[in-house]
Design a protein around this motif. Structure first.
Motif, mmCIF file in Angstrom:
data_model
loop_
_atom_site.group_PDB
_atom_site.id
_atom_site.type_symbol
_atom_site.label_atom_id
_atom_site.label_comp_id
_atom_site.label_asym_id
_atom_site.label_seq_id
_atom_site.Cartn_x
_atom_site.Cartn_y
_atom_site.Cartn_z
ATOM 1 N N ARG A 382 1.125 -1.248 -0.247
ATOM 2 C CA ARG A 382 -0.666 -0.061 0.328
ATOM 3 C C ARG A 382 1.153 0.955 -0.092
ATOM 4 N NH1 ARG A 382 -3.137 -3.290 4.006
ATOM 5 N NH2 ARG A 382 -2.206 -1.362 5.858
ATOM 6 N N ALA A 383 2.053 1.796 -0.546
ATOM 7 C CA ALA A 383 2.696 2.456 -0.863
ATOM 8 C C ALA A 383 2.534 3.299 -1.628
ATOM 9 C CB ALA A 383 4.077 1.591 -1.793
ATOM 10 N N THR A 384 3.251 4.464 -1.400
ATOM 11 C CA THR A 384 2.512 5.878 -2.207
ATOM 12 C C THR A 384 4.265 6.497 -3.203
ATOM 13 O OG1 THR A 384 3.549 7.388 -1.038
ATOM 14 C CG2 THR A 384 0.918 7.005 -0.317
ATOM 15 N N THR A 385 4.544 6.309 -3.082
ATOM 16 C CA THR A 385 5.998 6.029 -3.684
ATOM 17 C C THR A 385 6.962 4.453 -3.662
ATOM 18 O OG1 THR A 385 7.470 6.579 -1.839
ATOM 19 C CG2 THR A 385 6.314 8.540 -3.208
ATOM 20 N N VAL A 386 7.628 4.805 -5.167
ATOM 21 C CA VAL A 386 8.227 3.736 -5.339
ATOM 22 C C VAL A 386 9.444 4.271 -5.833
ATOM 23 C CG1 VAL A 386 8.990 0.702 -6.498
ATOM 24 C CG2 VAL A 386 6.318 1.904 -5.002
ATOM 25 N N GLY A 387 10.712 3.277 -5.679
ATOM 26 C CA GLY A 387 11.570 3.744 -6.266
ATOM 27 C C GLY A 387 13.312 2.718 -6.711
ATOM 28 N N ARG A 402 12.812 0.041 -3.031
ATOM 29 C CA ARG A 402 12.073 0.280 -2.043
ATOM 30 C C ARG A 402 11.130 1.342 -1.739
ATOM 31 N NH1 ARG A 402 15.805 4.124 -3.878
ATOM 32 N NH2 ARG A 402 14.796 6.077 -4.989
ATOM 33 N N ASP A 403 10.193 1.452 -0.604
ATOM 34 C CA ASP A 403 8.665 1.538 -0.436
ATOM 35 C C ASP A 403 8.968 2.397 0.590
ATOM 36 O OD1 ASP A 403 6.984 -0.602 0.962
ATOM 37 O OD2 ASP A 403 8.627 -1.516 -0.001
ATOM 38 N N ASP A 404 7.259 2.781 0.859
ATOM 39 C CA ASP A 404 7.031 4.046 2.274
ATOM 40 C C ASP A 404 5.475 3.589 2.315
ATOM 41 O OD1 ASP A 404 5.753 4.697 -0.297
ATOM 42 O OD2 ASP A 404 5.563 6.611 0.280
ATOM 43 N N GLY A 405 5.535 2.268 1.794
ATOM 44 C CA GLY A 405 4.527 1.076 2.943
ATOM 45 C C GLY A 405 4.817 1.138 4.108
ATOM 46 N N VAL A 406 3.565 -0.139 4.421
ATOM 47 C CA VAL A 406 3.590 -0.166 5.738
ATOM 48 C C VAL A 406 4.298 -1.031 6.403
ATOM 49 C CG1 VAL A 406 0.690 -0.760 5.409
ATOM 50 C CG2 VAL A 406 2.207 -2.615 5.361
ATOM 51 N N GLY A 441 5.429 0.181 9.984
ATOM 52 C CA GLY A 441 5.130 2.011 9.017
ATOM 53 C C GLY A 441 6.497 2.662 8.476
ATOM 54 N N GLN A 442 7.276 1.628 8.350
ATOM 55 C CA GLN A 442 8.354 2.398 7.816
ATOM 56 C C GLN A 442 9.172 2.123 6.502
ATOM 57 O OE1 GLN A 442 11.758 2.397 10.618
ATOM 58 N NE2 GLN A 442 10.379 3.322 12.492
ATOM 59 N N GLY A 443 8.026 1.630 5.823
ATOM 60 C CA GLY A 443 8.455 1.102 4.640
ATOM 61 C C GLY A 443 9.293 -0.052 4.391
ATOM 62 N N THR A 444 9.890 -0.514 3.213
ATOM 63 C CA THR A 444 10.740 -2.008 2.939
ATOM 64 C C THR A 444 11.748 -1.408 1.847
ATOM 65 O OG1 THR A 444 8.513 -3.079 3.681
ATOM 66 C CG2 THR A 444 10.629 -4.300 2.099
#
Length: 463
Positions: A382-387, A402-406, A441-444
């Motif tokens: 459920r990320a909003t940005t992916v790199g 990397r992502d800023d998801g759950v 809560g800090q992404g992966t």
């Protein structure tokens, strides 16, 4: 027989009772020493009491003699100063008899007390005889006093006193000798007991030290066995890990080969069938427009179905074996993949890709890694940005998704999570390393490092 004795000795030396035996021997040695000390002390006190009684006995005999001498001097000189030593010797003799009575009572010597009573009677008779002579002498009856002295009664009493004194002295000497022997016997027993307990203590100490040394040797042997077993297990684990890695590589290679074969078959055979069907539809379209215009909607629907089938075939082929990777290379294939995923998710995928030199299998591994990571993002993050970044660092190709998801807790990931496990085996099969950093809560962040393709030698390039 010798073997049995040696075995018994070895069992004794190995016994766990060596130290308690040494402690028991030390305690017994202390008890023996204390008992011997108290026994010797008691004997010495008794001997001292006997010695004092002996001295008092000799003093009584000497006082009787002194009293008789003072009497004779007074009668010869008629000087009154002789009466003072007489009276002193007489009283000292009586006091000595009382002291002897008390000493024999403390010693519990009934025979000596009976002899002392006889001595006291003889002393009393002798003193009475001396007092009677002095009384006659002082009353002016010197002849009667001399006659009484010449009767021999005093001499007989002195002989009787000497006899009793000698008997008591002999008895005391005998008892003193017996006491001294008892003291020496006690000291000898103490010496023997202490020596025996010392030998036993030393033997127990030697047994304890030997047992400690044996235990140390056993511990050292067990430690060596543990180390050897650990080394063997580590070698076994390394061998099994190598085998599993090779097996994973083989399975991945077989899987990719099977996918490539299926992709070729779909491209060649199914593609040929679908293309031929589409060509047939195109040929009959003009005829149907003239002869059966009412069938044109059906023909149009058939054409759309064939186009959908061709598109599905292409998508399946790309999933099985990305043709862009073989035809265009790693960087374009990743750009296309990231663009398609971004469009499907509606999330922008930021890419920063640099060309790197990798073997075909390593390129496929990185492509599958990014593909799997993006699929996981699409399913769970459920990320909003992916790199996605690809660059060369320290002689290795480093890929990062990397992502800023759950996010998630890597320590609580179930063993059945085959996606991460498959990534790891793929990367390790190419002699690379995979790292996953995440927290709730800090992404992966999924990153991997793979070795670059070795540079070709001049001889190989010329060929």
């Amino acid at each position: 027989m010798r073997a049995r004795v040696a075995g018994l000795s070895d069992r004794v030396q190995r016994s766990a009772y060596a130290f308690p035996l040494a402690a028991l021997a030390a305690a017994l040695m202390l008890i023996i020493s204390e008992l011997a000390y108290h026994g010797a002390e008691s004997q010495l006190r008794t001997l001292m009491a006997m010695g004092r009684a002996r001295i008092e006995l000799l003093s009584v005999a000497r006082r009787i003699t002194d009293a008789e001498s003072a009497q004779r001097g007074y009668m010869l000189t008629s000087r009154a100063d002789y009466l003072t030593p007489y009276r002193s010797a007489r009283q000292s003799a009586l006091d000595g008899l009382v002291t002897l009575q008390q000493a024999y009572q403390r010693l519990g010597s009934f025979e000596a007390e009976a002899r002392r009573q006889q001595l006291a009677q003889a002393v009393d008779t002798k003193l009475s005889e001396l007092d009677e002579v002095l009384l006659l002498f002082d009353s002016g009856r010197k002849d009667a006093a001399a006659e009484l002295m010449l009767t021999g009664i005093g001499r007989d009493q002195m002989e009787l006193i000497r006899h009793h004194v000698d008997a008591l002295l002999a008895e005391e000497n005998r008892r003193i000798g017996a006491g001294v022997r008892d003291v020496f016997d006690t000291l000898l027993l103490n010496r023997i007991g202490v020596a025996a307990m010392t030998v036993i203590s030393l033997l127990a100490l030697a047994m304890f030290l030997r047992q400690s040394r044996l235990l140390d040797l056993q511990r050292a042997g067990q430690q060596a066995q543990i180390l050897a077993e650990r080394d063997r297990l580590e070698a076994e684990v390394l061998r099994r890990t190598t085998e599993l890695t090779e097996l994973a590589r083989h399975l991945q290679t077989a899987r990719e080969d099977e996918r490539a074969r299926l992709a070729r078959d779909l491209h060649d055979e199914l593609g040929a069938l679908l293309t031929a069907a589409k060509l047939d539809v195109a040929r009959i379209r003009p005829k149907l427009q003239q002869s059966a215009p009412d069938l044109m909607p059906r023909l149009t629907h058939l054409t759309e179905a064939l186009n959908s089938g061709i598109a599905l075939k292409r998508r399946i082929i790309e999933d099985l074996r990305p043709s862009t990777l073989d035809n265009l290379g790693l960087v374009p294939a990743l750009e296309i993949l990231c663009g398609e995923v971004g469009e499907r998710l509606g999330v922008p995928v930021q890419v920063r890709l640099e060309p790197v030199s990798l073997t075909p299998s390593a390129q496929l591994t990185l492509f599958r890694l990014v593909q799997e990571a993006l699929n996981n993002i699409a399913k769970y993050a459920r990320a909003t940005t992916v790199g996605v970044t690809l660059a060369e660092e320290g002689g290795q190709a480093r890929i990062q998704v990397r992502d800023d998801g759950v996010g998630f807790d890597p320590g609580q990931v179930e063993r059945a999570t085959h996606g991460l496990l498959g990534m790891r085996y793929r990367v390790e099969a190419e002699r690379g390393q995979l790292r996953v950093h995440s927290a709730p809560g800090q992404g992966t962040t999924v990153s991997a490092c793979l070795p670059l393709k070795p540079a070709a030698s001049p001889g190989q390039s010329s060929q």
